[in-house]
Design an enzyme around this catalytic site. Structure first.
Site, short mmCIF file in Angstrom:
data_model
loop_
_atom_site.label_atom_id
_atom_site.label_comp_id
_atom_site.label_asym_id
_atom_site.label_seq_id
_atom_site.Cartn_x
_atom_site.Cartn_y
_atom_site.Cartn_z
N ASP A 18 -3.42 -21.04 124.48
CA ASP A 18 -2.16 -21.38 125.13
C ASP A 18 -1.55 -22.63 124.52
OD1 ASP A 18 -2.27 -19.31 127.10
OD2 ASP A 18 -3.89 -20.44 128.03
N THR A 19 -0.22 -22.76 124.67
CA THR A 19 0.49 -23.90 124.12
C THR A 19 1.91 -23.94 124.68
OG1 THR A 19 1.08 -24.99 122.04
CG2 THR A 19 1.36 -22.63 122.12
N ILE A 20 2.63 -25.00 124.37
CA ILE A 20 4.06 -25.05 124.69
C ILE A 20 4.81 -25.39 123.41
CG2 ILE A 20 3.67 -25.75 127.08
CD1 ILE A 20 5.25 -28.22 124.67
#
Length: 525
Positions: A347-349
């Site tokens: 996951d990441t932004i």
């Protein structure tokens, strides 16, 4: 133009500035920074740090970041590597001796020193206008006042919360439970950490009481981290790598990120007439899946910390792509056994901002797995990334875990230019998917003439190991055709990735697009 009879979203058009990211509060805060006199870098930092409160399962100050950006009136692309290093005491042989064949992901052995805070401090000082205090103020406010949990965030939270350990459970469960949509999430301890960073800069995080809290927590769990490891943390300006596709020049961050994999995949796709294929058909998906297998196999063999990598030119060379493309049979799958991508989703932004002076920032910020390592520091509740999981324990491999090394990262920001002029900062979230996601996005606009929002809305597929995960946006007929070619096909539980882009038009208009797979939006003024 989209069919307005059907569900969808329009792109956002503005002239003074736009932010596109995965949560509306962060996009709004970034625009407020622009309106109050800040530039794109100030706004990107403000939005990114706030995303650690809005989407704590995705990112936070215990993580890493990479940035590509241009200065006002200048199309030179700059790169900053804000990824942290393994502790000096890291010993791959010792881990192998205790029976590990891979880095245990939810253990101090997987925790590299967080690099993002150092990067934000440096970017603010070197390129910002309003100062770090102004950029951190919105996140401090929302960490104390609370943020209502958004729908996609709630879904991710419910899937990842079981990884939380000890202090992390106290910090990231609300009343001991997984927060539901609309539940107010507060992080007062993070507000205190951010307040100290705002006052005293990077030293507040990497030295003194906060660093002692992190080190004591990790050593108490068997980690080898020291205060010297934290104090020595330093981000680096680097030279972007480039590729070309259609009439676009693609800029990627160099290793230890996987941007070279995106260039390699695109170089393979050049050998096929994608423009003559149905953009949503099985033929295109098959070629993309096979190129992904080969590209990620090369990534897993070669990519590492740049100080330990010798095959970057080989990965980027057109001859390499030509030889690999020749292995792809349009009528059947490659033989089993290629590693492809890793199975575990990460996951990441991502956030992109363009301001009135046309400074463009493309920034990506992550803690790797959902809720990272699941470990938080005892006093301040700083959630640690597990980027060390990106290392291998294969002896002699360029990406073998080692003291002071940076692991291979999945996160990659991108910038597109045409004829040397910056036209679109963009990014595609989704862990392993990101290299394929960059290639697909660029193919969508270059091969099929899709506008920015349509290119993000379009259905996706991704090969992980021997399984092709195909979103529900594709028809059952497409899945059946893929099966007939020899693929094992599944519909993923979660939509694949998430993306943001801002197009800079020749007439001065900005066009912001935001992926509907996330809670976010583009906002302009």
């Amino acid at each position: 133009m989209r069919d307005f009879h059907l569900p969808g979203r329009s792109a956002v058009y503005a002239t003074n500035g736009i932010c596109a990211t995965s949560h509306p509060l962060a996009a709004n805060v970034a625009v407020q920074i622009l309106e109050s006199g800040g530039n794109a870098m100030d706004a990107a930092i403000a939005g990114a740090v706030l995303l650690g409160i809005c989407e704590p399962q995705m990112t936070g100050i215990g993580g890493d970041c990479f940035a590509l950006f241009t200065a006002p009136g200048d199309d030179k692309v700059y790169a900053l590597n804000g990824s942290g290093r393994a502790p000096a005491g890291t010993d791959a042989a010792a881990l192998r001796a205790t029976g590990h064949s891979v880095i245990p992901p939810y253990d101090p052995a997987a925790i590299t020193v967080p690099g993002a805070v150092d990067a934000f401090c440096k970017l603010s000082k070197d390129w910002g206008k309003v100062g770090l205090k102004a950029s951190l103020a919105p996140a401090i406010h929302y960490a104390e006042a609370g943020v209502p949990v958004a729908p996609r965030v709630a879904k991710d939270w419910s899937q990842d919360y079981e990884k939380l350990q000890g202090r992390a459970k106290e910090s990231f469960l609300v009343g001991g439970k997984v927060p539901q949509v609309g539940t107010l999430f507060r992080a007062p301890d993070q507000a205190e950490v951010l307040r100290r960073i705002a006052m005293d800069g990077r030293e507040a995080f990497y030295e003194g009481e906060i660093a002692e809290d992190m080190v004591n927590t990790l050593r108490g769990m068997g980690g080898v981290h020291t205060l010297d490891d934290f104090a020595a943390t330093a981000c680096d300006y680097t030279t972007p790598i480039q590729g070309e596709y259609g009439n676009y020049e693609l800029f990627e961050h160099p290793p230890n990120g996987q941007g070279a994999t995106a260039v390699l995949i695109l170089n393979m796709l050049k050998h096929f007439d994608l423009a003559g294929m149905d953009p949503f058909g099985a033929e295109r998906l098959h070629i993309e899946a096979e190129a992904t297998k080969l590209g990620y196999d090369a990534r897993n063999r070669f990519l590492s910390d740049m100080d330990h990598m010798e095959r970057l030119e080989h990965m980027l060379a057109p001859e390499t792509a030509a030889k690999l493309a020749a292995l792809i049979d349009p009528k059947k799958v490659l033989p089993a056994g290629l590693p492809g991508a890793e199975q575990v989703h990460k996951d990441t932004i991502y956030i992109t901002v363009v301001d009135k002076d046309r400074m463009a920032v493309s920034l990506i910020y992550s803690i790797f797995h959902g809720f990272g390592s699941g470990i938080a520091s005892d006093k301040f509740g700083i959630l640690f990334q597990n980027r060390g999981s990106g290392f291998t324990l294969e002896e002699g491999h360029p990406n073998e875990a080692g003291p002071g090394k940076r692991p291979m990262h999945t996160i990659i920001p991108g910038i597109l230019q045409q004829n040397g002029k910056t036209v679109a900062p963009f990014g595609v979230m989704g862990g392993q998917y990101q290299s394929t996601g960059h290639a697909r996005f660029l193919s969508n606009i270059a091969d099929y003439g899709m506008d920015m929002q349509a290119a993000l809305d379009a259905p996706r597929a991704f090969v992980e190991g021997d399984i092709v995960k195909v979103e529900r946006g594709y028809s059952d007929a497409v899945r059946a055709e893929l099966s007939d070619l020899g693929h094992t096909v599944e519909i993923p539980d979660t939509a694949i990735g998430g993306a943001q882009v801002i197009k800079i038009h020749d007439n001065g208009t900005l066009e912001g697009a935001s992926d509907p797979r996330k809670d976010g939006c583009a906002i302009g003024y």
